[in-house]
Design a protein around this motif. Sequence first.
Motif, PDB file in Angstrom:
ATOM      1  N   VAL A  21       1.208  -7.236   2.769  1.00  0.00           N
ATOM      2  CA  VAL A  21       0.235  -6.440   2.380  1.00  0.00           C
ATOM      3  C   VAL A  21      -1.103  -7.462   2.588  1.00  0.00           C
ATOM      4  CG1 VAL A  21      -1.292  -4.934   0.827  1.00  0.00           C
ATOM      5  CG2 VAL A  21       1.060  -4.783   1.215  1.00  0.00           C
ATOM      6  N   ARG A  22      -1.084  -8.588   1.826  1.00  0.00           N
ATOM      7  CA  ARG A  22      -2.125  -9.456   1.658  1.00  0.00           C
ATOM      8  C   ARG A  22      -2.412 -10.051   2.910  1.00  0.00           C
ATOM      9  NH1 ARG A  22      -1.094 -13.741  -3.106  1.00  0.00           N
ATOM     10  NH2 ARG A  22       0.506 -12.191  -4.174  1.00  0.00           N
ATOM     11  N   ALA A  23      -1.455 -10.357   3.645  1.00  0.00           N
ATOM     12  CA  ALA A  23      -1.788 -11.161   5.086  1.00  0.00           C
ATOM     13  C   ALA A  23      -2.371  -9.841   5.939  1.00  0.00           C
ATOM     14  CB  ALA A  23      -0.253 -11.594   5.680  1.00  0.00           C
ATOM     15  N   SER A  24      -1.770  -8.590   6.022  1.00  0.00           N
ATOM     16  CA  SER A  24      -2.472  -7.787   6.743  1.00  0.00           C
ATOM     17  C   SER A  24      -3.742  -7.294   6.565  1.00  0.00           C
ATOM     18  CB  SER A  24      -1.471  -6.381   6.800  1.00  0.00           C
ATOM     19  OG  SER A  24       0.042  -6.789   7.038  1.00  0.00           O
ATOM     20  N   VAL A  25      -4.040  -7.157   5.310  1.00  0.00           N
ATOM     21  CA  VAL A  25      -5.503  -6.910   4.803  1.00  0.00           C
ATOM     22  C   VAL A  25      -6.540  -8.069   5.339  1.00  0.00           C
ATOM     23  CG1 VAL A  25      -7.142  -6.239   3.015  1.00  0.00           C
ATOM     24  CG2 VAL A  25      -4.797  -5.504   2.966  1.00  0.00           C
ATOM     25  N   THR A  41      -4.951   2.644   6.810  1.00  0.00           N
ATOM     26  CA  THR A  41      -3.895   2.562   7.899  1.00  0.00           C
ATOM     27  C   THR A  41      -2.982   1.135   7.614  1.00  0.00           C
ATOM     28  OG1 THR A  41      -5.376   1.445   9.340  1.00  0.00           O
ATOM     29  CG2 THR A  41      -5.156   3.677   9.708  1.00  0.00           C
ATOM     30  N   VAL A  42      -3.805   0.191   7.717  1.00  0.00           N
ATOM     31  CA  VAL A  42      -3.260  -1.062   7.325  1.00  0.00           C
ATOM     32  C   VAL A  42      -2.390  -1.362   5.875  1.00  0.00           C
ATOM     33  CG1 VAL A  42      -3.598  -3.834   7.286  1.00  0.00           C
ATOM     34  CG2 VAL A  42      -4.940  -2.044   8.783  1.00  0.00           C
ATOM     35  N   VAL A  43      -3.031  -0.940   4.796  1.00  0.00           N
ATOM     36  CA  VAL A  43      -2.414  -1.018   3.629  1.00  0.00           C
ATOM     37  C   VAL A  43      -1.115  -0.181   3.520  1.00  0.00           C
ATOM     38  CG1 VAL A  43      -2.816  -0.573   1.122  1.00  0.00           C
ATOM     39  CG2 VAL A  43      -4.419  -1.748   2.300  1.00  0.00           C
ATOM     40  N   SER A  44      -1.366   1.172   4.090  1.00  0.00           N
ATOM     41  CA  SER A  44      -0.238   2.099   4.177  1.00  0.00           C
ATOM     42  C   SER A  44       1.016   1.770   4.844  1.00  0.00           C
ATOM     43  CB  SER A  44      -0.759   3.424   4.689  1.00  0.00           C
ATOM     44  OG  SER A  44      -1.767   3.894   3.691  1.00  0.00           O
ATOM     45  N   PHE A  45       0.523   1.278   5.963  1.00  0.00           N
ATOM     46  CA  PHE A  45       1.976   0.492   6.993  1.00  0.00           C
ATOM     47  C   PHE A  45       2.384  -0.651   6.159  1.00  0.00           C
ATOM     48  CE2 PHE A  45       0.113   2.892  10.847  1.00  0.00           C
ATOM     49  CZ  PHE A  45       1.192   3.371  11.286  1.00  0.00           C
ATOM     50  N   ALA A  46       1.714  -1.367   5.612  1.00  0.00           N
ATOM     51  CA  ALA A  46       2.142  -2.620   4.987  1.00  0.00           C
ATOM     52  C   ALA A  46       3.179  -2.309   3.985  1.00  0.00           C
ATOM     53  CB  ALA A  46       1.162  -3.703   4.888  1.00  0.00           C
ATOM     54  N   THR A  47       2.670  -1.318   3.103  1.00  0.00           N
ATOM     55  CA  THR A  47       3.442  -1.086   1.860  1.00  0.00           C
ATOM     56  C   THR A  47       4.828  -0.271   2.217  1.00  0.00           C
ATOM     57  OG1 THR A  47       1.887   1.008   1.359  1.00  0.00           O
ATOM     58  CG2 THR A  47       1.477  -1.038   0.189  1.00  0.00           C
ATOM     59  N   VAL A 157      -8.363  -1.849  -1.488  1.00  0.00           N
ATOM     60  CA  VAL A 157      -8.653  -3.045  -0.513  1.00  0.00           C
ATOM     61  C   VAL A 157      -9.362  -4.183  -1.311  1.00  0.00           C
ATOM     62  CG1 VAL A 157      -9.580  -4.035   1.550  1.00  0.00           C
ATOM     63  CG2 VAL A 157      -8.856  -1.688   1.480  1.00  0.00           C
ATOM     64  N   ASP A 158      -8.611  -5.363  -1.482  1.00  0.00           N
ATOM     65  CA  ASP A 158      -9.165  -6.472  -2.345  1.00  0.00           C
ATOM     66  C   ASP A 158     -10.174  -7.139  -1.377  1.00  0.00           C
ATOM     67  OD1 ASP A 158      -9.658  -8.609  -3.741  1.00  0.00           O
ATOM     68  OD2 ASP A 158      -7.553  -9.104  -3.905  1.00  0.00           O
ATOM     69  N   ASP A 159     -11.338  -7.097  -1.751  1.00  0.00           N
ATOM     70  CA  ASP A 159     -12.531  -7.840  -0.865  1.00  0.00           C
ATOM     71  C   ASP A 159     -12.256  -9.484  -0.915  1.00  0.00           C
ATOM     72  OD1 ASP A 159     -14.113  -5.774  -0.170  1.00  0.00           O
ATOM     73  OD2 ASP A 159     -14.617  -5.560  -2.622  1.00  0.00           O
ATOM     74  N   THR A 160     -11.762  -9.912  -1.851  1.00  0.00           N
ATOM     75  CA  THR A 160     -11.461 -11.444  -1.633  1.00  0.00           C
ATOM     76  C   THR A 160     -10.713 -11.948  -0.434  1.00  0.00           C
ATOM     77  OG1 THR A 160      -9.637 -11.202  -3.335  1.00  0.00           O
ATOM     78  CG2 THR A 160     -11.792 -11.666  -4.425  1.00  0.00           C
ATOM     79  N   ASN A 166      -7.000 -18.589   7.921  1.00  0.00           N
ATOM     80  CA  ASN A 166      -6.171 -18.555   8.900  1.00  0.00           C
ATOM     81  C   ASN A 166      -4.799 -18.911   8.498  1.00  0.00           C
ATOM     82  OD1 ASN A 166      -7.919 -17.120  10.344  1.00  0.00           O
ATOM     83  ND2 ASN A 166      -8.488 -18.804  11.816  1.00  0.00           N
ATOM     84  N   PHE A 167      -4.644 -20.408   8.088  1.00  0.00           N
ATOM     85  CA  PHE A 167      -3.539 -20.938   7.626  1.00  0.00           C
ATOM     86  C   PHE A 167      -2.591 -20.062   6.536  1.00  0.00           C
ATOM     87  CE2 PHE A 167      -1.275 -23.848   4.790  1.00  0.00           C
ATOM     88  CZ  PHE A 167      -0.286 -24.216   5.708  1.00  0.00           C
ATOM     89  N   LYS A 168      -3.492 -19.844   5.580  1.00  0.00           N
ATOM     90  CA  LYS A 168      -2.690 -18.939   4.468  1.00  0.00           C
ATOM     91  C   LYS A 168      -2.393 -17.503   5.117  1.00  0.00           C
ATOM     92  CE  LYS A 168      -4.695 -19.971  -0.145  1.00  0.00           C
ATOM     93  NZ  LYS A 168      -5.610 -19.531  -1.409  1.00  0.00           N
ATOM     94  N   ILE A 169      -3.077 -16.923   5.876  1.00  0.00           N
ATOM     95  CA  ILE A 169      -2.455 -15.402   6.606  1.00  0.00           C
ATOM     96  C   ILE A 169      -1.272 -15.914   7.242  1.00  0.00           C
ATOM     97  CG2 ILE A 169      -3.127 -13.916   8.454  1.00  0.00           C
ATOM     98  CD1 ILE A 169      -6.005 -14.061   7.358  1.00  0.00           C
ATOM     99  N   VAL A 170      -1.366 -16.989   8.024  1.00  0.00           N
ATOM    100  CA  VAL A 170       0.007 -17.266   8.976  1.00  0.00           C
ATOM    101  C   VAL A 170       1.108 -17.473   7.840  1.00  0.00           C
ATOM    102  CG1 VAL A 170       1.219 -18.904  10.323  1.00  0.00           C
ATOM    103  CG2 VAL A 170      -1.006 -18.005  10.787  1.00  0.00           C
ATOM    104  N   MET A 171       0.931 -18.203   6.700  1.00  0.00           N
ATOM    105  CA  MET A 171       1.888 -18.395   5.678  1.00  0.00           C
ATOM    106  C   MET A 171       2.494 -17.219   5.058  1.00  0.00           C
ATOM    107  SD  MET A 171       2.857 -21.429   6.232  1.00  0.00           S
ATOM    108  CE  MET A 171       3.896 -21.666   4.683  1.00  0.00           C
ATOM    109  N   TRP A 172       1.432 -16.393   4.583  1.00  0.00           N
ATOM    110  CA  TRP A 172       1.846 -15.230   3.958  1.00  0.00           C
ATOM    111  C   TRP A 172       2.439 -14.166   4.839  1.00  0.00           C
ATOM    112  CZ3 TRP A 172      -3.774 -13.680   1.546  1.00  0.00           C
ATOM    113  CH2 TRP A 172      -3.958 -14.644   0.494  1.00  0.00           C
TER     114      TRP A 172
END
Length: 316
Positions: A21-25, A41-47, A157-160, A166-172
């Motif tokens: 969810v975090r990576a998708s958002v 859409t994104v949050v719903s699909f990820a959950t 949706v978490d604004d933070t 990008n590195f964190k998103i890939v790791m997540w």
Amino acid sequence: MSVFLVLAGLALLVVGGDFLVRASVGLSFKLKISKLVIGMTVVSFATSAPELLVSLQAALDGVSDIALGNVIGSNIANIGLVLGITAIISPLAVDREFYKLNWPMMMLLSFVLYYFLKNDLVLTAIEGAIMFVALIVFLIILIRSSRKSTKANMEEVDDTLAEVSNFKIVMWLLIGAAGLYYGSLWLVDGAKQLAAQVGISDYAISVTVIAIGTSVPELAASVIAALKKEKAISLGNLIGSNIFNIASVLGLTAIIKPIIVNPETPEILSTNIWWMIAFAAILIPLIMVPKRFEIGRLKGMLLFGAYLVFIYIALK
């Protein structure tokens, strides 16, 4: 060992789902997708990813019972368990938009699923595709109607996550994918072993133990919010989850591997799918009588009590 596999599988699914969810958002923000679309859409699909991976793994392993039981049980648990307990802790106000779009779509998909399964005891790739396309059309209509409303699904949706590297998103994404893959593998294996040991069907385990397990994140979030007197989970989000479970989880699973109804578990079509439809249908009279647009403690107790009856019958 089977209980350990089930618990470890559920834990990995929860962790994997959270990272996904975090990576998708985070990725959606990078792609300049609007917050409204991310929430709907994104949050719903990820959950829905944990349920999707469990159902897909079960279908590929030839135990379609678990794929069906997981979704039917999760949909019942979302209303009977999650909504019931949350309302007992803190009464819920219901948005009038709920019965104009979300509720009719949930009822329509529930009856379509029943018809597709009853027709030839198989959910085929074409039928899965029909349900998935219906979901896409529904989401387009939902997003268009929500653009007129300022409050729709923005708060989840978490604004933070807009500032994440990008590195964190890939790791997540990697952690999330690994967690979901191994979690679903262990959970399905553990469920099959547990069913054999206890002497009940794979389906009975999936519609109770696995379904409750995959509903735990929603339950935990709702209970914490209700105890803190914050805005608890909205009825719209729970109904959205049920719509995604049928249309995306079973739809996508059937596209990849048709889901066959096991003739040894006739209760899927004779009993449990009707429990799912009944829990969905009862929401309209519940929000209208006696106090309109509110699900209070008494109504919560009624839902939770009905859920306990369902669990008793399913395991019996």
